[in-house]
Design a protein around this motif. Structure first.
Motif, PDB file in Angstrom:
ATOM      1  N   GLN A 224       0.740  -1.264  -0.100  1.00 35.73           N
ATOM      2  CA  GLN A 224       0.294   0.106  -0.159  1.00 35.73           C
ATOM      3  C   GLN A 224       1.074   1.022   0.061  1.00 35.73           C
ATOM      4  O   GLN A 224       0.419   2.491  -1.040  1.00 35.73           O
ATOM      5  N   SER A 226       3.378   1.306  -1.226  1.00 33.84           N
ATOM      6  CA  SER A 226       4.571   1.477  -2.546  1.00 33.84           C
ATOM      7  C   SER A 226       3.165   2.599  -3.986  1.00 33.84           C
ATOM      8  O   SER A 226       4.191   3.691  -5.077  1.00 33.84           O
ATOM      9  N   GLN A 227       2.303   2.114  -3.700  1.00 33.22           N
ATOM     10  CA  GLN A 227       0.729   2.357  -3.939  1.00 33.22           C
ATOM     11  C   GLN A 227       1.178   3.640  -4.471  1.00 33.22           C
ATOM     12  O   GLN A 227       0.375   4.832  -5.573  1.00 33.22           O
TER      13      GLN A 227
END
Length: 281
Positions: A224, A226-227
């Motif tokens: 999450q 990284s997103q």
């Protein structure tokens, strides 16, 4: 002199009138019996070898094209005339040193940072953010005061999750330069800041607070992070998992995926590649 265009009566109209409407035309007047004029012609040809996109270098042999030289009112050699929209706007007369030639050309040729800025803008328009990152970074290193460079770098920072860097850079832009592009980036920064702390992330952080050793939770949270471009948080968490358990293939693969998503030349990627290499070898 493969990069120069010899002017004659047949192409005079096309070069001096038509070509000079879209780019600068530099005309070097020379004659074989005047060595200084030949030397200046050749120096200019060398200096302008890679500048054909912005400036057309042309020459007039005053021995064979005396009518053209007379039309320009050439009285002595060497003489160089810069033409824009069919009109002379600047020039050089007499022998020139490398320093005076460079000083003259620098007034009209795009600076390296201008070329890099244009290239970065094109890449951003094509959504090639990772490719734009090292280019606009280089432009900023060459000139860290220009607002237009700062704005593009801020945009790249936002799109690559460098929220803190983007915020600091935008704060450094003077009020006189805070145009519509600046306001748009401020709004984009606010949205990115909010997305970086989404309800999904908050929920996972709360679960992890009560179950700190849950590896799957940490992997989900790292994904999450990284997103929403919180790559530093993601890499920190994943590296600790790999460091704790070298057999944790899932965490290692996820860490490598995050590294691959970072733009070329990113300092964070370099940092964690070194750490991972040290850990493995």
């Amino acid at each position: 002199m493969t990069n120069s265009l010899a002017i004659n009566l047949e192409n005079f109209q096309q070069v001096i009138i038509e070509e000079s409407k879209t780019k600068l035309v530099l005309v070097s007047f020379w004659a074989q019996q005047i060595p200084e004029s030949v030397a200046l012609r050749d120096k200019l040809a060398m200096a302008l070898a890679n500048c054909s996109d912005t400036l057309l270098f042309s020459t007039v042999d005053c021995e064979s094209q005396g009518q053209i030289a007379q039309q320009f009112g050439i009285q002595s050699l060497p003489t160089v005339i810069l033409v824009q929209d069919g009109q002379p706007i600047d020039g050089l007369t007499g022998p020139q040193t490398d320093a005076t030639i460079n000083e003259f050309l620098d007034k009209y040729l795009p600076k390296q940072q201008d070329v890099l800025l244009a290239e970065a803008k094109t890449l951003l328009a094509e959504n090639k953010v990772s490719e734009a990152f090292p280019i606009i970074t280089q432009a900023y290193q060459l000139d860290n005061e220009r607002a237009d460079i700062k704005l593009v770098l801020s945009d790249v920072y936002i799109q690559t999750g460098k929220i803190t860097e983007a915020e600091a850079l935008l704060k450094s832009i003077k009020m006189i330069d805070q145009d519509s592009a600046y306001q748009s980036l401020m709004a984009k920064l606010e949205l990115a800041t909010q997305a970086a702390d989404s309800p999904e992330i908050q929920a996972l952080e709360q679960q992890l607070a009560s179950d700190a050793d849950n590896v799957q939770l940490q992997q989900k949270l790292a994904a999450q992070y990284s997103q929403v471009n919180r790559h530093d948080d993601a890499l920190t968490m994943l590296f600790l998992l790999v460091q704790k358990d070298g057999a944790d293939i899932a965490s290692k693969d996820l860490l490598l995926d995050v590294l691959k998503s970072l733009p070329e030349g990113d300092a964070l990627a370099s940092k964690y590649r070194r750490k991972l290499y040290t850990l493995m070898y």
